[in-house]
Design a protein around this motif. Structure first.
Motif, PDB file in Angstrom:
ATOM      1  N   GLU A 104       0.911  -0.884   0.664  1.00 54.84           N
ATOM      2  CA  GLU A 104       0.242   0.105  -0.044  1.00 54.84           C
ATOM      3  C   GLU A 104       0.779   1.368   0.006  1.00 54.84           C
ATOM      4  OE1 GLU A 104      -3.139  -0.696  -0.095  1.00 54.84           O
ATOM      5  OE2 GLU A 104      -4.297   1.300   0.031  1.00 54.84           O
ATOM      6  N   THR A 105       2.126   1.098   0.826  1.00 52.63           N
ATOM      7  CA  THR A 105       2.392   2.132   0.893  1.00 52.63           C
ATOM      8  C   THR A 105       3.774   2.697  -0.564  1.00 52.63           C
ATOM      9  OG1 THR A 105       2.332   1.876   2.866  1.00 52.63           O
ATOM     10  CG2 THR A 105       4.287   3.690   2.018  1.00 52.63           C
ATOM     11  N   MET A 106       4.412   1.598  -1.043  1.00 52.07           N
ATOM     12  CA  MET A 106       4.971   1.722  -2.197  1.00 52.07           C
ATOM     13  C   MET A 106       3.937   1.809  -3.476  1.00 52.07           C
ATOM     14  SD  MET A 106       8.079   1.327  -3.908  1.00 52.07           S
ATOM     15  CE  MET A 106       8.842  -0.157  -3.291  1.00 52.07           C
ATOM     16  N   THR A 118     -10.058  -3.800   1.742  1.00 50.06           N
ATOM     17  CA  THR A 118     -10.968  -3.738   0.679  1.00 50.06           C
ATOM     18  C   THR A 118     -12.406  -2.522   1.488  1.00 50.06           C
ATOM     19  OG1 THR A 118     -11.315  -5.700   2.969  1.00 50.06           O
ATOM     20  CG2 THR A 118     -10.698  -6.348   0.201  1.00 50.06           C
ATOM     21  N   ASP A 119     -11.939  -2.092   2.701  1.00 47.84           N
ATOM     22  CA  ASP A 119     -13.078  -1.436   3.783  1.00 47.84           C
ATOM     23  C   ASP A 119     -12.439  -0.142   3.819  1.00 47.84           C
ATOM     24  OD1 ASP A 119     -15.503  -0.315   4.768  1.00 47.84           O
ATOM     25  OD2 ASP A 119     -15.177  -2.051   6.993  1.00 47.84           O
ATOM     26  N   ILE A 120     -12.249   1.050   3.247  1.00 53.05           N
ATOM     27  CA  ILE A 120     -10.965   1.736   3.106  1.00 53.05           C
ATOM     28  C   ILE A 120     -12.306   2.890   4.603  1.00 53.05           C
ATOM     29  CG2 ILE A 120     -10.908   4.006   1.909  1.00 53.05           C
ATOM     30  CD1 ILE A 120     -10.275   1.959  -0.735  1.00 53.05           C
ATOM     31  N   ALA A 227     -15.976   4.215  -3.329  1.00 51.59           N
ATOM     32  CA  ALA A 227     -16.314   4.420  -4.445  1.00 51.59           C
ATOM     33  C   ALA A 227     -15.340   5.715  -4.821  1.00 51.59           C
ATOM     34  CB  ALA A 227     -17.942   5.420  -3.848  1.00 51.59           C
ATOM     35  N   SER A 228     -14.281   5.817  -4.536  1.00 55.65           N
ATOM     36  CA  SER A 228     -13.644   6.764  -4.992  1.00 55.65           C
ATOM     37  C   SER A 228     -14.202   8.523  -5.522  1.00 55.65           C
ATOM     38  CB  SER A 228     -12.912   6.511  -6.536  1.00 55.65           C
ATOM     39  OG  SER A 228     -12.264   6.885  -7.354  1.00 55.65           O
ATOM     40  N   VAL A 229     -13.577   8.490  -6.786  1.00 54.39           N
ATOM     41  CA  VAL A 229     -14.467   9.972  -6.929  1.00 54.39           C
ATOM     42  C   VAL A 229     -16.053   9.997  -7.156  1.00 54.39           C
ATOM     43  CG1 VAL A 229     -14.456  12.008  -8.548  1.00 54.39           C
ATOM     44  CG2 VAL A 229     -12.003  11.159  -7.641  1.00 54.39           C
ATOM     45  N   GLY A 230     -16.478   8.451  -7.486  1.00 56.07           N
ATOM     46  CA  GLY A 230     -17.694   8.766  -7.527  1.00 56.07           C
ATOM     47  C   GLY A 230     -18.874   9.032  -7.205  1.00 56.07           C
ATOM     48  N   HIS A 231     -17.866   8.543  -5.270  1.00 59.25           N
ATOM     49  CA  HIS A 231     -18.798   9.123  -4.720  1.00 59.25           C
ATOM     50  C   HIS A 231     -19.457  10.446  -4.580  1.00 59.25           C
ATOM     51  CE1 HIS A 231     -19.402   8.843  -0.252  1.00 59.25           C
ATOM     52  NE2 HIS A 231     -19.313  10.166   0.600  1.00 59.25           N
ATOM     53  N   ARG A 440     -10.587  -8.657 -12.287  1.00 61.76           N
ATOM     54  CA  ARG A 440      -9.398  -9.077 -11.645  1.00 61.76           C
ATOM     55  C   ARG A 440      -9.777  -7.526 -10.711  1.00 61.76           C
ATOM     56  NH1 ARG A 440      -9.461 -14.513  -8.202  1.00 61.76           N
ATOM     57  NH2 ARG A 440      -9.962 -12.859  -6.322  1.00 61.76           N
ATOM     58  N   ILE A 441      -9.081  -6.766 -11.280  1.00 62.10           N
ATOM     59  CA  ILE A 441      -8.904  -5.158 -10.640  1.00 62.10           C
ATOM     60  C   ILE A 441      -8.854  -4.412 -11.237  1.00 62.10           C
ATOM     61  CG2 ILE A 441      -6.292  -6.301  -9.888  1.00 62.10           C
ATOM     62  CD1 ILE A 441      -5.091  -3.979 -12.531  1.00 62.10           C
ATOM     63  N   GLY A 442     -10.381  -4.707 -11.804  1.00 62.02           N
ATOM     64  CA  GLY A 442     -11.347  -3.343 -12.075  1.00 62.02           C
ATOM     65  C   GLY A 442     -11.410  -2.858 -11.458  1.00 62.02           C
ATOM     66  N   PRO A 443     -12.181  -1.318 -11.945  1.00 56.08           N
ATOM     67  CA  PRO A 443     -12.132   0.153 -11.088  1.00 56.08           C
ATOM     68  C   PRO A 443     -13.448  -0.192  -9.593  1.00 56.08           C
ATOM     69  CG  PRO A 443     -13.659  -0.011 -12.664  1.00 56.08           C
ATOM     70  CD  PRO A 443     -13.067  -1.364 -13.425  1.00 56.08           C
ATOM     71  N   VAL A 444     -13.789  -1.384  -9.667  1.00 51.56           N
ATOM     72  CA  VAL A 444     -14.561  -1.693  -8.338  1.00 51.56           C
ATOM     73  C   VAL A 444     -13.748  -2.705  -7.184  1.00 51.56           C
ATOM     74  CG1 VAL A 444     -16.853  -0.336  -8.936  1.00 51.56           C
ATOM     75  CG2 VAL A 444     -16.293  -2.770  -9.109  1.00 51.56           C
ATOM     76  N   GLU A 445     -12.586  -3.206  -7.660  1.00 55.91           N
ATOM     77  CA  GLU A 445     -11.901  -4.398  -7.192  1.00 55.91           C
ATOM     78  C   GLU A 445     -10.733  -3.829  -5.807  1.00 55.91           C
ATOM     79  OE1 GLU A 445     -13.399  -6.884  -7.749  1.00 55.91           O
ATOM     80  OE2 GLU A 445     -15.263  -6.231  -9.525  1.00 55.91           O
ATOM     81  N   ASN A 446      -9.871  -4.764  -5.919  1.00 55.61           N
ATOM     82  CA  ASN A 446      -9.274  -3.704  -5.015  1.00 55.61           C
ATOM     83  C   ASN A 446      -7.923  -5.050  -5.311  1.00 55.61           C
ATOM     84  OD1 ASN A 446      -8.744  -6.177  -3.229  1.00 55.61           O
ATOM     85  ND2 ASN A 446     -10.879  -5.265  -3.120  1.00 55.61           N
ATOM     86  N   TYR A 447      -6.544  -4.720  -4.496  1.00 56.18           N
ATOM     87  CA  TYR A 447      -5.134  -5.811  -5.248  1.00 56.18           C
ATOM     88  C   TYR A 447      -4.581  -6.661  -3.739  1.00 56.18           C
ATOM     89  CZ  TYR A 447      -3.598  -3.390  -9.365  1.00 56.18           C
ATOM     90  OH  TYR A 447      -3.395  -3.228 -10.273  1.00 56.18           O
ATOM     91  N   ALA A 448      -6.286  -7.004  -2.722  1.00 58.52           N
ATOM     92  CA  ALA A 448      -6.185  -7.681  -2.037  1.00 58.52           C
ATOM     93  C   ALA A 448      -5.973  -9.202  -1.605  1.00 58.52           C
ATOM     94  CB  ALA A 448      -7.132  -7.856  -1.051  1.00 58.52           C
ATOM     95  N   PHE A 449      -6.475  -9.435  -3.135  1.00 55.53           N
ATOM     96  CA  PHE A 449      -6.751 -11.199  -3.510  1.00 55.53           C
ATOM     97  C   PHE A 449      -5.327 -11.908  -3.793  1.00 55.53           C
ATOM     98  CE2 PHE A 449      -7.974  -8.696  -7.143  1.00 55.53           C
ATOM     99  CZ  PHE A 449      -7.216  -9.841  -8.248  1.00 55.53           C
ATOM    100  N   PHE A 450      -4.242 -11.399  -4.226  1.00 60.12           N
ATOM    101  CA  PHE A 450      -3.365 -11.520  -5.113  1.00 60.12           C
ATOM    102  C   PHE A 450      -2.703 -12.076  -3.845  1.00 60.12           C
ATOM    103  CE2 PHE A 450      -3.474  -9.076  -8.375  1.00 60.12           C
ATOM    104  CZ  PHE A 450      -3.549  -9.310  -9.152  1.00 60.12           C
TER     105      PHE A 450
END
Lengths: 483, 483
Positions: A104-106, A118-120, A227-231, A440-450
């Motif tokens: 996350e920091t990198m 997953t739950d920002i 929801a990013s800027v979509g919020h 799986r890394i689409g705009p509403v997804e994240n990188y947690a599952f790797f």
């Protein structure tokens, strides 16, 4: 290798970063977040002590930095910044595992914006602020590197910008870097204040305005909102962020020129024109497709969403106002194509960068002239100046190595069992410092599952992309370690 | 532009192709296929008359061919060959629409192997034979072009091969081309006879042995069987075709060298070593993945299937013995990566080609040396010889334009509403003259469902890829048409 001096400079950097950590620590104190406050206090104190000791112990380090020292210094700076910056996230338990906190920091310091969260919105304010601040600091670092340092080291053909950079002389690196850095940071700071104020007008509170400004100007993409800027539904907010993403993807030297009233030089800038042309074309075509498919009710609304997303991907920011994975295929393919481009050189944007693409396109055109007139002499020019042959070589090598890294990274990701779209766009999104991709890394997804090994590897790839590929790859050559 | 001479040579070519059409016409007669027989007779007769008339009328054409005439001639040759070759398929009703017949024949002559047929085995023998024969003829044409003509014209850096080509002199194009062509065609014919005999031993009948040999040696991929080579369960057949695909993707000059006992020169060939190394690595990794996933019961069986598919995609043939879309993701990503590579220069294989990739990799490595020793002098060598700068430029421009064409083609395909994987791998599979890809053009799929405008466009892209990109793109530059 002058490791003593390298470590001494890294110590200064860690001291600076620890100082910046005082801001989120203050926020933690203000909001009564006791756990986070402690999680900031310990690394800050540790970094202050460690860096002071190192600085003192290494005071007799030889002053000279050769190119190889420079590469090692830049690489170690980012790695140690991420290693230190990850500590508060890990210690507070906000991110329970260090590999995730480091990723996350990198992702923050490289202005990528890929997240494992997953739950920002469950995060403490201080942690959200720190996360966004890493973008801002990383963006600040990268502007100085690409405008003032890389051109002198000759990284990836960025010598193109050598003649363009402000400052009295290109012979001595130290005064030039200092002066250039000062000017650039003032511009960066000015834009930060401006965007924050404009977002405050849009109804965002100071916290949200600042964090989104950090994410925008660094072309990062972290948002404190799930929801990013979509919020935000306000068209005004969307437009402000769109404009500032485009501004952040512009060569910062142009702002210096504009401030010193060299307007013709700005308007004639070949890279800027291509950059805006690519953005406008992509946004328009996408808007037409979105209108025809009925995704949005009017052309105006389509244009707003298309413009936002085109700017977000082209500049490698990665913000989203919509789940573009549900848009018509042609718009997805356009975004996919923009993922290869990136911002202008000398901006906070990542990717291959417009200047390289335009130069290679011109060279490709020249090659065809040579086919017809083998004895002719054709020179590639950029902004009225002839592009020297060694610059062309460096650019061509850059693009080739970029492609090889894309394919290699896809293979590493696929080894975890992921499909072509996920694997390939993960490579594009991390090497290009974009953040979201497709699959799986689409705009509403994240990188947690790797799996962990992929996260470590992607951290390395984000760094490699951010530091113009060569800076990192050169460290892995035998020549680097010889004598 | 010397259109008179260009048309005169095209007339000779059409005469030759019509002569070759006598073979499937004979097969139609032998098998009592009346409709097909007539559908061959009419175009053959028409072509004989038209080409003779043109040849006679244009007898006073000036003899000189300049580079631009050469490019136009090569482009028109392939287009008119496909236009004529499509007629029997269309006239017989085997393929009811001309756009489909043209696509299929262009796919044949460009040795791509992408098919619009949905029920291959329902076709008359004569039509299946003709379809495969277009591969063989296209492969024959491309070997001479890449070994003897393109190096002299300087297309895409193939000058690298100039010094390597057999023949007495590189100064005069005509005697060289004639002599080189003769040697190469004898080798091509020899390999054809050899593979056909080996396949006959494997239990295939003469028709199946010949058609599969045509598809293999041209790295084409058309099969008269719906299940492609997967129709045959014999390990012997799989291995023979694997070996001959690899042979077909090898620089044909090496066979000339082997025949003239220059064995050290063959074993030291840098491109051949990289080519075999890439193949072996990919096949081994895929075999391990197939064994671990339990797709096949033993490592030996996995290796056979992996080796076949790696060879098929790397050499841009496109045959399949299995539906690799069902294989583990890492094997799919490896095949996806191989789609960028292609065979050796001077082979019938398409794609970017190994020689270019190795040269650019070496140059990328050199750029890193320059970063560390800015005043050093490093020269890229290939096969012991220094690669001249203009060759490096041409190669770099080739790869860049290849990438741009890939993205452009993906966008065109996506405009029909197709997803990222289908759009991008369709671009890879047609520009690289491979045939199958992933998504909707997977190994058990076909190209029938594409709308007409995409089929026409893909026909153009197959041609552009086959003719080393520059040959076609140069025709679209203003310089080409000036004075």
């Amino acid at each position: 290798m002058n490791f003593a001096l390298i470590l001494r400079i890294v110590a200064v950097l860690l001291f600076l970063i620890a100082s910046f950590m005082l801001i989120p620590a203050g926020i933690a104190w203000y909001h009564g977040e006791t756990g986070p406050l402690l999680s900031f206090a310990v690394p800050i104190l540790g970094a202050f002590i460690l860096s002071s000791v190192l600085f003192f112990l290494l005071r007799k380090a030889e002053r000279e930095l050769r190119p190889r020292d420079g590469f090692m210094l830049v690489a170690l700076s980012w790695i140690s910044a991420a290693a230190l910056g990850a500590l508060p996230l890990r210690l507070s338990g906000t991110i329970p595992r260090y590999v995730d906190a480091f990723f996350e920091t990198m992702s923050g310091f490289t202005t990528t914006g890929a997240t494992i969260l997953t739950d920002i919105e469950a995060l403490p304010y201080s942690m959200l602020f720190w996360r966004s601040l890493t973008h801002w600091l990383g963006g600040m670092g990268i502007i100085v590197l690409t405008v003032a340092v890389f051109p002198l080291l000759g990284v990836g053909g960025l010598q193109l910008m050598k003649a363009e950079a402000p400052g009295p002389s290109v012979d001595k690196i130290t005064p030039k870097v200092t002066e250039t850095a000062k000017i650039l940071w003032l511009i960066y700071l000015g834009l930060t204040v401006l965007q924050t104020v404009l977002l405050l007008f849009g109804g965002l509170n100071l916290f949200e305005a600042l964090t989104h400004t950090f994410g925008t100007l660094a072309t990062g993409g972290f948002s404190p909102r799930a929801a990013s800027v979509g919020h935000y539904t306000s068209a005004y907010v969307h437009v402000v962020i769109t404009v500032f993403m485009i501004l952040a993807g512009t060569n910062f030297i142009l702002y210096y020129k504009a401030l010193t009233r060299q307007f013709t030089s700005v308007f004639r800038d070949a890279e800027l024109r291509s950059y805006l042309g690519i953005f406008a074309t992509a946004a328009l075509v996408m808007a037409v497709a979105l209108t025809r498919s009925g995704t949005y009710s009017s052309f105006g609304e389509s244009l707003r969403y298309a413009g936002f997303q085109a700017a977000s991907i082209l500049t490698t920011t990665g913000y989203a106002t919509a789940d573009f994975a549900l848009w018509p295929q042609i718009t997805q393919l356009l975004l996919f194509t923009l993922m290869f481009f990136g911002g202008c050189a000398g901006s906070t944007g990542g990717g291959i960068k417009i200047v390289r693409i335009v130069t290679l396109a011109k060279q490709g055109f020249h090659e065809m002239k040579y086919l017809l007139h083998p004895r002719g002499v054709f020179q590639v020019t950029f902004g009225g100046q002839t592009v020297r042959k060694n610059v062309l070589y460096a650019i061509s090598a850059f693009v080739f190595l970029y492609l090889i890294l894309l394919l290699t990274t896809s293979l590493v990701v696929a080894s975890g069992g992921f499909d072509i779209v996920t694997s390939f766009t993960t490579a594009l999104a991390t090497l290009g410092n974009i953040g979201p991709g497709f699959g799986r890394i689409g705009p509403v997804e994240n990188y947690a599952f790797f799996p962990d090994y992929i996260k470590w590897y992607l951290g390395f790839i984000m760094l490699t992309g951010r530091l113009e590929v060569f800076t990192i790859l050169v460290i892995f050559t035998p020549t680097f370690w010889r004598n």
